[in-house]
Design a protein around this motif. Structure first.
Motif, mmCIF file in Angstrom:
data_model
loop_
_atom_site.group_PDB
_atom_site.id
_atom_site.type_symbol
_atom_site.label_atom_id
_atom_site.label_comp_id
_atom_site.label_asym_id
_atom_site.label_seq_id
_atom_site.Cartn_x
_atom_site.Cartn_y
_atom_site.Cartn_z
ATOM 1 N N GLN A 199 0.836 -1.242 0.026
ATOM 2 C CA GLN A 199 -0.089 0.026 -0.022
ATOM 3 C C GLN A 199 0.686 1.139 -0.066
ATOM 4 O O GLN A 199 0.441 2.019 -0.617
ATOM 5 N N GLY B 42 -4.202 0.918 -6.466
ATOM 6 C CA GLY B 42 -3.740 0.517 -5.111
ATOM 7 C C GLY B 42 -5.044 -0.193 -4.454
ATOM 8 O O GLY B 42 -4.785 -1.185 -3.658
ATOM 9 N N ASN C 142 -5.292 -3.544 -2.652
ATOM 10 C CA ASN C 142 -5.437 -3.733 -1.366
ATOM 11 C C ASN C 142 -6.625 -3.086 -0.905
ATOM 12 O O ASN C 142 -6.938 -2.052 -0.261
ATOM 13 N N SER D 213 -7.123 -1.826 2.565
ATOM 14 C CA SER D 213 -6.120 -0.888 3.132
ATOM 15 C C SER D 213 -6.865 0.576 3.791
ATOM 16 O O SER D 213 -7.523 1.100 2.838
ATOM 17 N N ILE E 38 -5.563 3.863 2.062
ATOM 18 C CA ILE E 38 -5.922 3.982 0.631
ATOM 19 C C ILE E 38 -7.375 4.363 0.631
ATOM 20 O O ILE E 38 -7.745 5.557 -0.161
#
Length: 801
Positions: free
Chosen positions: A167, A193, A197, A200, A203
């Protein structure tokens, strides 16, 4: 069944076998078992028990690098960066090639902006393994820290090309594209991203923020709801959703959503705290207070919420209420060493310290240190108290203890430097600040203090270099540009000073500092007409800034432009009909034109609008004196007091009239009478304190002045006149450290006020600080405002020169 019999030999053999099977395991085996158990507990999130197992391992082997490394990882999870740093450092000392510990050190150095140390740790890891993914990511982050964005971008893109999907790669590239104002690239890389992920948090959060900033409310709400589903226990995401609702005018929906979140877990005091702060920061003080009281009702023994309530009252100037709440908190737990009790005592000590109630503050600090001798906050307060008592040696000891335990605590480094200066150890003070800079290489407060110390030590080049570095590090912070301008102005390098002040004006056009400093610089060079222009331009751009209005009118009057001054004042009164400052200036203009009835009416209006403001009272008293109407005015004021013994304005004007007429005993009696009727009248307490410090003969009178000044400070902790009086009282009592501290605080509030500059100049002169004394006295003498001690200031300036 055969009977079992044991000889001594067989018993010995059995014992030996038992020992081989575990009871007689070597230290190596034991420490390894402790470490494995510690790792298992760490993975489970049981950090308390993990620490115990690590401690057992280190008792067997004080040089066990793996145990130090695990201890560092536990400290990271507990947000104890300094403890983590010490453990990782111990790990690499005992195992220099332990790359995983060097990696963690690099992360800490990066967070602390310690560029050289960070570079060393990254290089060491990459030398051992040039393909180490974590080290390469840190390498890219290092380039961002040093401003080498293309190098960082290349490194991140190389990692992506090799199939790395961490990430931090996407976040780093998004940050670079944001810096380049490439919104399309930011969205694209974050979307990639997120695909790699999907869980995440950073993000998701960055995307939500980007959409919110772009006004894409639906997309932003979708991302925030995703965050809530990933971390349903985190109130921060729910607050983000409430902000989105609030931003789109759905305030009731935001309130209902947050209320439901609190009702779902009413015993979670951290949630109450977060939501209360949300409302307070949104300017909804009443809603925040009501919610806080509801939270305390749901958690009646919550130290956290009571502490927040005390801070809430403090922010509104209700000090007594804050003290009451904290004192009530002391009864919530019978254990005097309970963390909540110790925190409440520390909070009380801080309040007492701000009120200059030194004995009460010391009492609380002593109790905290008795029950928790390692309390960093208590040792810091103890050091501060020691400075207040002129016990520089104890202050040095206390602050050294704090900086050793918490080198991340910037005020501790500043306190240590101040204590060493008070202990007449300027070289060590310089070393303390440099040590602080090694911990915090770009910290502006340490650098500004070090620059001032270089200036005091007659090293203007070093001072200038630091100020220039500050400007280079944070060109958007106009305080540094202003400091640099002041530095050049003091050295009479007027061209460079003008350039610095112009930068302040151009980059911060909505604050007064740039305009005022340019005006003063031109006036300093004798360019009278030119000095008016920055103020005229600044006020035209910022008509709501009273300080620019004030300076512009004063400048007009100083240079004889009464008609222009009158025009500006009348225009202001058309838009600000209840402005006491404008009426006070109107009175001054009429007085200069000898239009006494109009002047008197204007001063009285200013007093009516702001009865505790001293200046219009002084102006009215002077007006009566120059007309020879002193007796008539006194009779009228005494009649007003007789009709209404609680007429604040009448007392203050009558006191000023006696004072300006030279009748100090009657002035003192007037303020005494006012305090008998109104014990909380801080303006009377302040004026009486000043007169007693100036004219009192006995120690008892000087001590009474101190008590009165402290009483005024408790009511008006941020008033420049009150801070000035308290500083001057301390000077008269011979306490130079306290005198300079309070006068410096007063000058921060009102940097151009001549009397405060004069007082601080006199204190600096008494301390042997000639350069600083000269600077303050020059400001006082060059001021366009009248003050009694101008001749004395001129005399001392000549003496210093």
């Amino acid at each position: 069944m055969f009977p079992m019999t044991f000889t001594k030999r067989t018993v010995g053999m059995l014992l030996c076998c038992t020992m081989l099977l575990g009871g007689c395991a070597s230290n190596e085996e034991k420490k390894a078992r402790y470490l494995e158990k510690g790792k298992a507990l760490y993975e489970q999130g049981d950090f308390v028990k993990a620490r115990l197992e690590i401690k057992n391992a280190l008792q067997l082997d004080p040089k066990y690098a793996e145990a130090f490394y695990l201890a560092g990882m536990v400290a990271i999870k507990e947000n104890q960066a300094q403890k983590a740093y010490r453990n990782f450092l111990a790990a690499v000392q005992h195992a220099p090639q332990m790359t995983k510990a060097h990696l963690e050190l690099a992360k800490l150095y990066l967070a602390a902006r310690m560029k050289e140390k960070c570079r060393e740790s990254i290089d060491l890891v990459l030398k051992a393994d040039p393909a180490d993914k974590e080290a390469l990511i840190l390498d890219a982050k290092y380039f961002i820290l040093t401003g080498e964005l293309e190098k960082a971008r290349t490194r991140f893109e190389e990692l992506l090309a090799k199939g790395n999907t961490h990430q931090d790669i996407y976040l780093g590239l998004a940050g670079i594209f944001t810096n380049q104002k490439n919104g399309e690239a930011v969205e694209k890389i974050l979307t990639q991203g997120l695909a790699a992920n999907p869980k995440s948090i950073p993000i998701n959060g960055m995307l939500a923020n980007m959409y919110a900033m772009a006004g894409k409310q639906e997309e932003a709400e979708k991302m925030v709801r995703q965050l809530i589903s990933l971390e349903p226990e985190k109130i921060v995401h729910k607050l983000a959703l409430a902000r989105l609702y609030d931003k789109t005018g759905q305030k009731e929906k935001a309130d209902t959503f947050l209320a439901g979140s609190l009702d779902a877990d009413p015993k979670n005091e951290e949630n109450w705290q977060a939501v209360v702060r949300y409302y307070a920061q949104s300017g909804k003080a009443d809603q925040a207070l009501a919610l806080l009281e509801k939270g305390i009702a749901a958690n009646p023994k919550s130290f956290l919420l009571r502490s927040l309530l005390a801070k809430f009252h403090l922010a509104q100037g209700k000090t007594d209420e804050a003290v009451r709440i904290l004192q009530e908190s002391l009864a919530l737990d019978k254990d005097p060493a309970a963390p909540g009790i110790l925190q409440a005592r520390s909070d009380l000590a801080e309040i007492y310290l701000k009120q200059e109630q030194i004995a009460l503050a010391q009492e609380q600090v002593d109790k905290v240190l008795k029950d928790n001798p390692k309390s960093v906050q208590a040792h810091f307060l103890s050091g501060t108290l020691a400075l207040r008592k002129n016990n520089a040696e104890l202050a040095v000891s206390e602050f050294r203890q704090v900086t050793a335990e918490r080198p991340d605590l910037i005020p501790a480094h500043l306190g240590l430097a101040q204590a060493l200066m008070a202990n007449k150890q300027p070289a060590l003070a310089m070393d303390a600040l440099k040590a602080g800079l090694r911990q915090h290489p770009d910290n502006p407060e340490i650098m500004r203090t070090l620059a001032r110390l270089h200036a005091v030590q007659n090293d203007p080049e070093a001072a200038g270099d630091l100020l220039k570095k500050l400007v280079a590090l944070a060109p958007e912070d106009q305080r540094h540009q202003a400091d640099l301008g002041d530095f050049y102005a003091a050295r009479k390098e007027y061209g460079l000073a003008e350039k610095a002040y112009a930068s302040v004006r151009d980059n911060a056009p909505n604050i007064a500092a740039g305009y005022v400093k340019l005006a003063n610089l031109y006036a300093m060079q004798g360019e009278k007409e030119k000095s008016i222009e920055p103020l005229r331009a600044g006020y035209a751009k910022n008509p709501e800034l009273p300080v620019l209005f004030d300076h512009l009118v004063k400048q007009y009057l100083t240079f004889g432009h009464q008609d222009l001054a009158l025009k500006v004042v009348k225009e202001r009164l058309q838009t600000h009909g209840q402005d006491s400052l404008a009426y006070n200036h109107l009175g001054r203009i009429h007085a200069q034109k000898k239009e006494f009835p109009q002047a008197e009416a204007a001063f009285n209006k200013a007093i009516t609008l702001q009865p505790r403001w001293q200046e219009p009272h002084n102006n009215l008293a002077t007006l009566y004196l120059i007309q020879g109407r002193q007796q008539e005015a006194m009779a009228g004021l005494n009649a007003a007091i007789k009709a209404n013994p609680k007429n604040e304005a009448a007392y203050i004007t009558l006191g000023a009239l006696h004072e300006h007429g030279g009748n100090v005993p009657l002035a003192i009696k007037t303020y005494e009478d006012a305090l008998k009727e109104m014990p909380g009248l801080w303006s009377a307490a302040n004026n009486l304190a000043f007169l007693l410090s100036e004219h009192g003969q006995s120690t008892a009178e000087k001590n009474r002045a101190l008590s009165l000044a402290e009483q005024a400070l408790a009511s008006k902790p941020n008033d420049s006149k009150v801070l000035d009086t308290l500083g001057w009282v301390h000077f008269k009592l011979g306490d130079m450290e306290k005198a300079s501290r309070h006068l410096e605080q007063a000058l921060e509030k009102d940097p151009e006020q001549p009397e405060i500059n004069y007082h601080l100049g006199i204190v600096y002169h008494a301390q042997g600080k000639k350069a600083e004394a000269r600077q303050k006295l020059e400001i006082a003498v060059k001021s366009k405002d009248a003050f009694k001690q101008r001749e004395e200031a001129v005399r001392i300036l000549k003496e210093i020169s």
